[in-house]
Design an enzyme around this catalytic site. Sequence first.
Site, PDB file in Angstrom:
ATOM      1  N   ARG A  47      18.614  24.634  63.466  1.00  0.00           N
ATOM      2  CA  ARG A  47      19.069  25.376  62.275  1.00  0.00           C
ATOM      3  C   ARG A  47      20.176  24.616  61.538  1.00  0.00           C
ATOM      4  NH1 ARG A  47      22.769  28.940  62.752  1.00  0.00           N
ATOM      5  NH2 ARG A  47      22.037  29.910  64.680  1.00  0.00           N
ATOM      6  N   TYR A  99      14.325  28.934  35.160  1.00  0.00           N
ATOM      7  CA  TYR A  99      13.500  29.664  36.123  1.00  0.00           C
ATOM      8  C   TYR A  99      14.054  31.086  36.259  1.00  0.00           C
ATOM      9  CZ  TYR A  99      11.473  31.290  40.426  1.00  0.00           C
ATOM     10  OH  TYR A  99      10.846  32.066  41.359  1.00  0.00           O
ATOM     11  N   ASP A 172      18.447  21.250  37.909  1.00  0.00           N
ATOM     12  CA  ASP A 172      17.167  21.658  38.489  1.00  0.00           C
ATOM     13  C   ASP A 172      16.109  20.732  37.889  1.00  0.00           C
ATOM     14  OD1 ASP A 172      14.720  22.754  39.143  1.00  0.00           O
ATOM     15  OD2 ASP A 172      15.379  24.845  38.928  1.00  0.00           O
ATOM     16  N   LYS A 197       6.839  22.660  44.415  1.00  0.00           N
ATOM     17  CA  LYS A 197       6.057  22.325  43.213  1.00  0.00           C
ATOM     18  C   LYS A 197       5.577  20.879  43.265  1.00  0.00           C
ATOM     19  CE  LYS A 197       7.656  26.402  42.127  1.00  0.00           C
ATOM     20  NZ  LYS A 197       6.941  27.606  42.480  1.00  0.00           N
TER      21      LYS A 197
END
Length: 374
Positions: A47, A99, A172, A197
Amino acid sequence: MNDDSFTDPATVAASMIGISDAETGDVAPHVKPATTYKYGQGYVYYRDNGPGMGDVEEVLRRLEGGKAAMVFASGMAAATSLLVSLGSGAHIVAPETMYWFLRNWMVKDAPAFGLSVTLYPNGNLDAIKAAIAPGKTKAVWVETPANPDWSITDIKAAADIAHDAGAKLFIDSTTAPPVITRPLELGADVVMHSATKFLNGHSDVLAGALITNEANDLWERVHHARAGFGGTLGAFESWLLLRGVRTLDVRMQRHSENAMRVADAMLANPAVSHVLYPGLPDHPGHDIAKKQMKGFGGMMSIRLTGGTDAAARAVLRTKLFRNATSLGGTESLIEHRGPVEGPDSPTPQDLLRLSVGLENADDLIADLEQALGQ
Ligand code: PLP
């Protein structure tokens, strides 16, 4: 020559030289699923950090030309981990059009973490300057091209504005992966991707990434946030993402070529009132896009003369363009965006978003033409 001497993104992605092959000579990366490690050898618990995601992080770091990279369970996990790491009291300047789910998070959820946001009209550098609160603004957020109007922001100019105010510039760059744009070279501090994407490119992995130009205190806090929220990317997803990235350059070239063909065809279609694609010379951001992009990518939107009803009808009539959300896969997708984004969205209701895939461009154009016909 060491592995880092090869810096061209097309070479880094296709070759992955130095990834997994040091001991065995394997030319393809491995899945490394262990979640815990013998003490004393660098890793402790997955993690926090692990070799299962280390390979993809190294490839993404090299692709963007950064100092360090981190992968996350989604693009949202990457973006929100970065933003909350600015700390309570931080002010963020972000675009009106971006977005939508992240914009909604910034406006509605970020205040619970002590963050505030001011929105600026996309691409407007004076508005970015005016929105900055000296001493309080810690970050300027830019999405370019921005979803779903594909407006363009000048990354270099935005970096100068942010830095003059003592703030960081976060980009982004989901729709302009590093074979198209390398924001860190243009002055950005951190690049974010929904790796779901184009980076992965096959619509079969949910993933996010951050790449930084400086491994600083903020980066340490982001790492802490990733472990704290548990937003680490799993080992199998990391491997699948590596596999997708290998073909990034050829995929992006084909996405760009196909999108240009579709954009030209849509310009000539009487059912279409606007074609929003930065590759078109009359797109307001075209000149800046030409400077900071190599190819214009696979994303575009069209607006219909017949309005909302025509848009709602068209998405039910395409056969090759699948009516689905998301973007960046080999297959073409179409979405009536306004109703999806809801009442707070600035997206016009007559807008259809197209993720132009890798199919034959003539087939794609024929499909749209029959769907837009009477
Ligand atoms: N940024 C952009 C531009 C996106 O299109 C998306 C998702 O659609 C995200 C961020 C969020 O990424 P994810 O869906 O991987 O959480």
